[in-house]
Design a protein around this motif. Structure first.
Motif, PDB file in Angstrom:
ATOM      1  N   UNK A  10      11.872 -67.729 -61.852  1.00  0.00           N
ATOM      2  CA  UNK A  10      12.060 -66.694 -60.823  1.00  0.00           C
ATOM      3  C   UNK A  10      12.899 -67.246 -59.679  1.00  0.00           C
ATOM      4  N   UNK A  12      13.889 -66.097 -56.723  1.00  0.00           N
ATOM      5  CA  UNK A  12      13.425 -65.963 -55.334  1.00  0.00           C
ATOM      6  C   UNK A  12      12.375 -67.026 -55.036  1.00  0.00           C
ATOM      7  N   UNK A  13      11.365 -67.095 -55.991  1.00  0.00           N
ATOM      8  CA  UNK A  13      10.327 -68.060 -55.741  1.00  0.00           C
ATOM      9  C   UNK A  13      10.914 -69.482 -55.762  1.00  0.00           C
ATOM     10  N   UNK A  15      13.805 -70.475 -54.816  1.00  0.00           N
ATOM     11  CA  UNK A  15      14.452 -70.769 -53.550  1.00  0.00           C
ATOM     12  C   UNK A  15      13.420 -71.175 -52.518  1.00  0.00           C
ATOM     13  N   UNK A  16      12.315 -70.341 -52.391  1.00  0.00           N
ATOM     14  CA  UNK A  16      11.274 -70.600 -51.419  1.00  0.00           C
ATOM     15  C   UNK A  16      10.651 -71.955 -51.680  1.00  0.00           C
ATOM     16  N   UNK A  17      10.477 -72.308 -53.003  1.00  0.00           N
ATOM     17  CA  UNK A  17       9.834 -73.564 -53.365  1.00  0.00           C
ATOM     18  C   UNK A  17      10.704 -74.760 -52.967  1.00  0.00           C
ATOM     19  N   UNK A  19      12.903 -74.997 -50.709  1.00  0.00           N
ATOM     20  CA  UNK A  19      12.913 -75.109 -49.251  1.00  0.00           C
ATOM     21  C   UNK A  19      11.634 -75.768 -48.762  1.00  0.00           C
ATOM     22  N   UNK A  20      10.510 -75.282 -49.370  1.00  0.00           N
ATOM     23  CA  UNK A  20       9.224 -75.833 -48.937  1.00  0.00           C
ATOM     24  C   UNK A  20       9.160 -77.346 -49.247  1.00  0.00           C
ATOM     25  N   UNK A  23      11.459 -79.393 -47.042  1.00  0.00           N
ATOM     26  CA  UNK A  23      10.997 -79.426 -45.668  1.00  0.00           C
ATOM     27  C   UNK A  23       9.712 -80.235 -45.519  1.00  0.00           C
ATOM     28  N   UNK A  24       8.747 -79.940 -46.365  1.00  0.00           N
ATOM     29  CA  UNK A  24       7.403 -80.401 -46.088  1.00  0.00           C
ATOM     30  C   UNK A  24       7.002 -81.626 -46.935  1.00  0.00           C
ATOM     31  N   UNK A 104       0.327 -71.265 -57.245  1.00  0.00           N
ATOM     32  CA  UNK A 104       1.528 -71.013 -56.462  1.00  0.00           C
ATOM     33  C   UNK A 104       1.206 -70.565 -55.025  1.00  0.00           C
ATOM     34  N   UNK A 105       0.074 -69.906 -54.884  1.00  0.00           N
ATOM     35  CA  UNK A 105      -0.236 -69.436 -53.520  1.00  0.00           C
ATOM     36  C   UNK A 105      -0.991 -70.506 -52.719  1.00  0.00           C
ATOM     37  N   UNK A 107      -0.279 -73.262 -51.029  1.00  0.00           N
ATOM     38  CA  UNK A 107       0.912 -73.999 -50.585  1.00  0.00           C
ATOM     39  C   UNK A 107       0.592 -75.429 -50.167  1.00  0.00           C
ATOM     40  N   UNK A 110       0.324 -77.385 -53.213  1.00  0.00           N
ATOM     41  CA  UNK A 110       1.570 -77.747 -53.878  1.00  0.00           C
ATOM     42  C   UNK A 110       2.086 -79.055 -53.297  1.00  0.00           C
ATOM     43  N   UNK A 111       2.091 -79.142 -51.964  1.00  0.00           N
ATOM     44  CA  UNK A 111       2.608 -80.331 -51.310  1.00  0.00           C
ATOM     45  C   UNK A 111       1.734 -81.533 -51.630  1.00  0.00           C
TER      46      UNK A 111
END
Lengths: 133, 1251
Positions: A10, A12-13, A15-17, A19-20, A23-24, A104-105, A107, A110-111
């Motif tokens: 996916x 969109x997801x 891209x968000x992943x 970035x996360x 960043x983090x 996935x939710x 977050x 995930x990190x």
């Protein structure tokens, strides 16, 4: 900085992943591929420390991919990523050779998962652990 | 002179009691080596014998001192283990004899296979047998050789076995004084051999096998210690022996005292041993107590032993030298029959043997003489046996097969002499010593009879033989007998074989010799027992001898003397009388007056005259006689002898003449010798006297001459008288001879008579039995002769005829009868004419019924002698017949009634059945009746036939399986059980095959019914195929709907998860990044993120909106399908960029909701597939009407695919297939035309107009 390959269909997801993670999690996302076949095609030429794999992939699914990676690149750590809160998938994934499983939710999970697995530990999202995995 | 000769013969026959040392004939009868050494026991056995032998030897001590020889019938070509088998039963050594073997005591010898075992001296030997197997008789052979071996006292034992082997051999054993023992037939597994041996009548002991062993060992222990020579018997034993014979004589009527003592002693000894007595005294006691023993002794002495052609060589000699002459003699016509006398015939073999030879010779010469054989014996039992003429098969050993064939008839294990031979022989109880002989015989066979008789008796018997024989007739004796010492009677024909010929008798016929025993009074079987004690007669004999000595002494010392008879013939002359006698010249004369010295003639004549005429003794004056040159005065003294020497001579007077010389007669001398006077006186006196003397002399001379002449005359007269007397005598003798001949003839007649009497008895018995039988059967018989005169009738006839015994000979028509039957005489005549039996049922006046049968009366010669009428009382039969008739009518009536009832019932049944069949066949429900057992169709109705599609004739009698119509094969076991339990099953859903092979679903009712004992199934069913099909469609539709719904849900879930959820996850992550940027006050980054978030949320909202439209397109709420498709086309372009053009041709396609939604979904699915697989962005929907259908065509210009394989259940076509199915159920049709050739795809949906 640890390098990571993301396998997520996916866009969109994905891209968000990326970035996360950038960043983090303080890791280098080397590439995002959208299918298992593409991952297996690219992996021999990549030098990554971790593969972050979505369980739901078209054609060959994530668990099948883990099994193959474990076979072909035994030293590559794999962390599963899934929207499914299904203990059955967790068990199958770990049996196939994955080092962790995060929702996935979840977050922070995930990190935390990326960091722990890179440290050589096994990590599973809290919500799943509450379900008795 | 004939009479003299007769006297001579009588003198020759000494008195039987006279003591003479008998000279025994050498031969088989008296074996010479009688040392009581080794006793040999021959044992014969065959089938079942091994078991008997086992028991025998088990019971037998092993130290009996005897030797045993076991002779069995062995398989010729098999090795025999008999010796080993018997060794288990005895401690004696058992060996099979294979070569010459000396016989030793306490040994057991066994015959080898394929051989005879024979005994010679004291050795056993074997000989390969060459006879045919059926003539194989080793037991007989051994017994015979054992008897001939000269071994003392052999013992023969016959045990279990088939056939008759042994029964011939035992005779030989018995004849030499052996003992015969036989296993009791009931003890024997096969009793044929023991029975055959028993039938000889020679058996001494009959016991079970084990008891035989006991008896044998007892027998051998009880050997009496008697001397061999009867003369060496002690005085008491001799006396006892006499008493024994007297006892036998008293009990049996037979005096055996003329039999040889040694023989008698041996028989007595044998009897003693058999009965376990050691002394003559104890045996005598037993004999007195036990009546049977005397008979046994009698049998033992007589030993009726003989065989066919015994001493083959002798018989051959007889056959060659005698028989042809006897028969030839007849051919010349000199005799009208051949007469043979067999003496001591025993069981008849000898007599039959002679008969066979005669018949054979007659055959050779092709003549048919009358043959009359007299066969005589003392022993009634033997004679009975002989008359029977039945002999064991073992005679095959003696009689050639040709003779067996010609003269015998086989009867099982026996041969019976043929009638022809039997009729030629007359058997009679006759003693040659006692009864008058048969006369005019051509041949006398008397074999081994004389040897038992003391010699003097033998010679008398020879006289009898000579008398009996025709001149030139033949005498055939036994091998130990001889007639050579009587050359005046018999000439020798063949010396070694003892054949003699009677010499013709010179002159007149001899007179019948005296019979040694004429102790006959009336009955010939009973003799008076006034025997003279032999020792007394012997005493008499001694006295005679003494007298003789005395006589001799007197003759020596007395004066010379002679004895003369009244005819002056000299009978006897004393020793010294010779000097007074001299034989003058001329013919020899015994006349004393001629022979005496002339000086004494005158005195003697005077004296003799006185002695005979006046019976006075006379003494003469002395007469001077010159003897040896001296003159001596001699006185003649004559005394008549009145005491007759023998009674027969009482008529002939005799006188004793003594010649006494002067010195012994002094009393006479002075008177006689006074011749001394004075000489002158003397001279004158002398001259005077001389003159006187001369005168007297002359006178005397005249007288004498006169006397002489008268004497001559007298003599002539006397001689004439004598000759007349002679003639009388000879006439008397002839008469006597005639009388004796008559006696002989009488004897024959008596024999014939007794035979005839026997036959007569038999016939009268048979007649009596026949009459009893006829009486018992209550059948009347009436015998008529050819003139229809009454010959004979039985008692049953007198019920019907007024008939009396005196009516015999009267014509039948003279008699009245009590029958309602007139044609008796006519019928009888008819029977005589046509010889065809006639039968009538007639009723008597009393109302009784009779079955009358008239049939010709045939004699055994097949001559018609008259008519036999039999009357069988059938009254009861008639009554029964009538009863039966009545009962039959009764029954028939009842049967008719019943038949009618049954007919009515049948009518009803038929009606019911017709009704039933009408119902059955007109019933629309298919119904069948099948046999439970195999499913065969018994009946089916029309509805059934229609249902399965077959003709009645193709169904009935076939089974469902044969027709390919098996009804619910798989449920058969279940329904079977259920049917047996409940009798019927209702509402059973099952499948039935039609003839076309199509299966039909039916709802059946099955009932188990009993049809005449056959279990049958009645099946009726309703076709529910259509209903089931509808139900299935409904089920299938429901399934498809459920599946479509799930598919839809899965699609929604996928949309939600795969897209919307991911977007929401991304939004959540972006929010975190945004929040971070916000906290870091990084506004640029926050702005980017923020814009990003807004975009993603807009997308998500659009997505949810599409989804809700997708789930229930608003356009479907409207009127027609066409509007909905237009909207769909817009959606497809909007969402997937697929440009869809629609050609509706003005069709609005209004359908009810369900079909409209289904058609919409189908088109959408087709379009999705175009998007996914066709690799094109253009599609077209076209609507048209055709053939009452509305057609909806969706086509594209894409790459196409292999529609056939894809639609065949592939996963990717799942949605389309589901829709196709659902459309089918709704009555529509969906068809896909496509090929993977880039020509695009065309999907055609046909919708019926009426939807």
């Amino acid at each position: 900085m640890p390098s990571i390959l993301v396998i997520e269909d996916h866009i969109v997801f994905g891209k968000a992943l990326v970035r996360l993670l950038t960043e983090k999690a303080n890791v280098d996302v080397v590439d995002v591929v959208r299918s298992a076949e593409e991952a297996l095609e690219k992996l021999p030429n990549l030098n990554v420390d971790l593969a972050l794999i979505d369980v739901s992939l078209p054609t060959m699914n994530g668990i099948q991919l883990v099994a193959m990676i474990h076979e072909m690149f035994p030293r590559l750590m794999c962390l599963m990523l899934s929207g499914h809160l299904t203990p059955f998938y967790v068990k199958r994934s770990l049996e196939a050779g994955a080092r962790g499983y995060v929702l996935k939710d979840d977050i922070p999970g995930v990190i935390e998962g990326v960091r722990r697995v890179l440290d050589g530990e096994i990590y599973i999202s809290d919500a799943l652990r509450d379900q008795g995995v | 002179m004939a009479s003299k000769n007769n006297h001579h013969k009588l003198d020759q026959a000494p008195k039987p009691t006279k003591k003479t040392k008998t000279i025994e004939a050498k031969g088989v009868v008296e074996p010479s080596n009688r040392d009581h050494g080794l006793t040999v026991v021959g044992i014969g056995a065959s089938a079942g014998g091994l078991e008997a032998l086992g028991r025998f030897f088990d019971a037998l001590p092993s130290d009996t001192g005897m030797a045993f020889v076991v002779v069995t019938h062995l398989q010729p070509d098999h090795e025999s283990h008999m010796a080993e088998l018997l060794q288990r039963h005895t401690r004696m050594t058992a060996v099979q004899v294979t070569k010459k073997t000396a016989v030793e005591p306490n040994h057991l010898y066994v015959i080898p296979p394929n051989h005879h075992i024979l005994m010679t001296d004291s050795q056993l030997d074997t000989r390969v047998y060459k006879e045919a197997h059926d003539r194989y008789s080793p037991i007989d052979h051994f017994f015979r050789s054992m008897a001939r071996s000269g071994h003392p006292d052999p013992i023969a034992i016959v045990l279990s076995g088939g056939g008759t082997d042994g029964s011939v051999g035992v005779k030989d054993v018995k004849e030499v004084g052996g003992v015969i023992m036989v296993q009791h037939p009931e003890d024997a597994e096969y009793d044929s051999m023991p029975r055959a041996a028993l039938s000889t009548g020679l058996v001494d002991v009959v016991l079970p096998a084990s008891d035989l062993a006991q008896k044998l060992s007892d027998y051998i222990k009880h050997r009496p210690k008697l001397p061999h020579d009867p003369d060496q018997l002690s005085e008491e034993d001799t006396e006892t022996l006499h008493r024994i014979l007297a006892q036998v004589h008293a009990r049996t009527g037979h005096d055996f005292s003329p039999y040889k003592r040694s023989t008698i002693l041996r028989r007595v000894e044998r009897r003693m041993q058999l009965n376990g007595f050691l002394t003559l005294d104890s045996y005598l006691g037993y004999l007195r107590r036990n009546a049977i023993e005397a008979q046994a002794m009698f049998n033992d002495i007589l030993i009726g032993v003989t065989n066919f052609f015994r001493d083959r060589d002798s018989w051959l000699a007889l056959e060659k030298q005698v028989i042809p002459r006897v028969v030839k003699h007849n051919k010349n016509g000199e005799l009208d029959e051949i007469r043979v006398w067999s003496i001591g015939c025993a069981t008849g073999e000898e007599a039959y043997s002679v008969a066979m030879l005669l018949f054979e010779e007659a055959d050779r010469q092709s003549v048919r003489p009358r043959v009359q054989i007299f066969a005589s014996d003392l022993d009634e039992r033997s004679i009975a046996h002989a008359r029977d003429g039945l002999y064991p098969a073992a005679i095959e050993a003696d009689v050639s097969p040709e003779r067996l064939e010609r003269f015998f008839v086989r009867e099982g294990e026996y041969y019976r002499i043929k009638r022809e031979i039997r009729d030629a022989v007359l058997f009679t109880n006759h003693s040659v010593l006692r009864d008058p002989p048969f006369s005019r015989q051509d041949l006398i066979a008397c074999r081994n009879v004389l040897i038992y008789l003391q010699r003097p008796v033998q010679e008398q018997v020879f006289d009898i033989f000579h008398y009996s024989l025709h001149p030139g007739g033949y005498l055939f004796l036994g091998s130990s007998e001889s007639a050579e010492h009587l050359p005046e009677l018999f000439s020798v024909i063949d010396k070694p074989h003892r054949v003699y010929q009677a010499k013709p008798w010179a002159g007149e016929k001899p007179r019948l010799p005296s019979l040694p025993f004429t102790l006959r009074t009336g009955s010939r079987t009973r003799a008076i027992t006034n025997e003279i004690p032999p020792n007394l007669t012997r005493f008499t004999a001694d006295a005679v001898d003494l007298e003789h000595h005395h006589q001799q002494a007197l003759e020596s010392y007395g004066p010379p003397s002679i004895v003369v008879n009244e005819r002056y013939s000299i009978l006897h002359v004393s020793e010294t009388a010779g000097r007074y006698l001299h034989q003058p010249k001329g013919p020899i004369s015994s006349d004393v007056l001629t022979m005496v010295r002339s000086e004494l003639q005158l005195e003697l004549r005077t004296a003799l005259f006185h002695a005979f005429e006046k019976s006075k003794p006379t003494v003469s004056r002395p007469v001077s006689v010159e003897i040896n040159g001296h003159r001596r005065p001699v006185i003649v003294s004559v005394r008549p002898l009145t005491q007759a020497a023998s009674p027969e001579n009482v008529t002939e007077r005799q006188a004793l003449v003594l010649f006494i010389e002067d010195e012994v007669a002094p009393d006479q001398s002075p008177q006689q010798m006074n011749t001394a006077h004075t000489q002158p006186e003397m001279n004158i006196m002398v001259s005077q006297l001389q003159a006187e003397i001369q005168r007297l002399r002359e006178q005397l001379q005249i007288t004498v001459e006169e006397y002489d002449s008268s004497t001559e005359e007298m003599k002539a007269a006397n001689e004439e008288l004598q000759s007349i007397n002679e003639e009388y005598r000879s006439a008397t003798e002839e008469l006597e001879t005639g009388k004796e001949e008559l006696q002989s003839v009488n004897e024959e007649l008596q024999t014939v008579n007794s035979d005839i009497k026997n036959k007569l008895d038999e016939i009268s018995r048979a007649k009596q039995e026949l009459e009893d039988l006829l009486g018992a059967t209550e059948i009347g018989f009436l015998f008529l002769d050819r003139e229809l005169r009454i010959q004979r009738f039985t008692a049953g006839v007198s019920n019907l005829f007024n008939i009396l015994p005196s009516d015999r000979g009267r014509p039948i028509r003279h008699l009245t009868h009590k029958m309602t039957y007139a044609g008796l005489t006519e019928d009888a005549e008819q029977v005589l004419r046509h010889l065809v039996p006639v039968e009538h049922e007639v009723q008597s006046e009393e109302g009784d019924w009779f079955l009358l049968r008239l049939r010709p009366y045939r004699t055994t010669e097949d001559k018609i002698q008259g008519v036999v009428i039999s009357f069988v009382d059938i009254s009861k039969l008639k009554v029964a017949e009538q009863e039966i008739q009545l009962a039959k009518e009764n029954l028939e009536e009842r049967v008719r009634e019943r038949t009618q009832e049954v007919e009515q019932a049948n009518q009803k049944i038929r009606q019911v059945r017709d009704l039933f069949f009408t119902l059955f066949h007109s019933n629309p429900i298919p119904t069948s009746l099948t046999r439970l057992e195999d499913g065969m169709f018994l009946n089916v109705n029309d509805a059934y036939l229609e249902f399965v599609g077959l003709q009645r004739e193709n169904v009935l009698v076939h089974t469902a399986r044969e027709l390919g119509l098996p009804i619910a094969e798989n449920i058969r076991p279940t329904i079977g059980a259920q049917l047996q339990r409940a009798g019927m099953i209702r509402d059973l859903e099952m499948q039935v095959r039609r003839a076309s092979g199509e299966m039909a679903n039916v709802l059946a009712s099955i009932q188990l019914i009993n049809l005449d004992g056959t279990q049958a199934l009645l099946l009726a069913f309703i076709d529910i195929t259509e209903r089931v099909k509808a139900e299935q469609q409904i089920r299938s539709l429901a399934y498809d709907l459920t599946k479509a719904e799930q598919e839809e849900r899965r699609r929604l879930s996928q949309i939600l998860h795969d897209d919307l959820q991911q977007r929401i996850f991304a939004v959540k992550m972006q929010l975190l990044t945004l929040s971070d940027a916000y906290q870091k006050n990084d506004l640029r980054s926050a702005e980017v993120d923020f814009a990003q978030l807004q975009e993603w949320l807009d997308d998500s909202i659009a997505m949810t909106r599409n989804l809700s439209i997708d789930l229930s397109p608003a356009i479907l709420q409207g009127d027609g399908l066409t509007d909905a498709l237009v909207w769909l086309a817009a959606q497809m372009e909007n969402q997937y960029g697929l440009k869809v053009t629609i050609e509706s041709n003005g069709i609005t396609a209004r359908y009810e909701d369900t079909l409209r939604i289904l058609l919409f979904q189908a088109v959408r699915e087709v379009l999705f597939n175009v998007v996914k697989h066709a690799d094109t962005l253009r599609a077209k929907i076209r609507m048209e009407r055709a053939h009452g259908h509305t057609r909806l065509i969706v086509s594209d210009g894409g790459i196409g695919f292999d529609a056939e394989s894809i639609l065949d259940g592939s996963k990717t076509a799942g949605g389309l297939l589901n829709l196709q199915h659902r459309l089918n159920l709704m009555g529509c049709n969906l068809q896909v035309n496509s090929k993977p050739n880039g020509q695009g795809t065309q999907v055609i949906i046909d919708i019926p107009q009426d939807k």
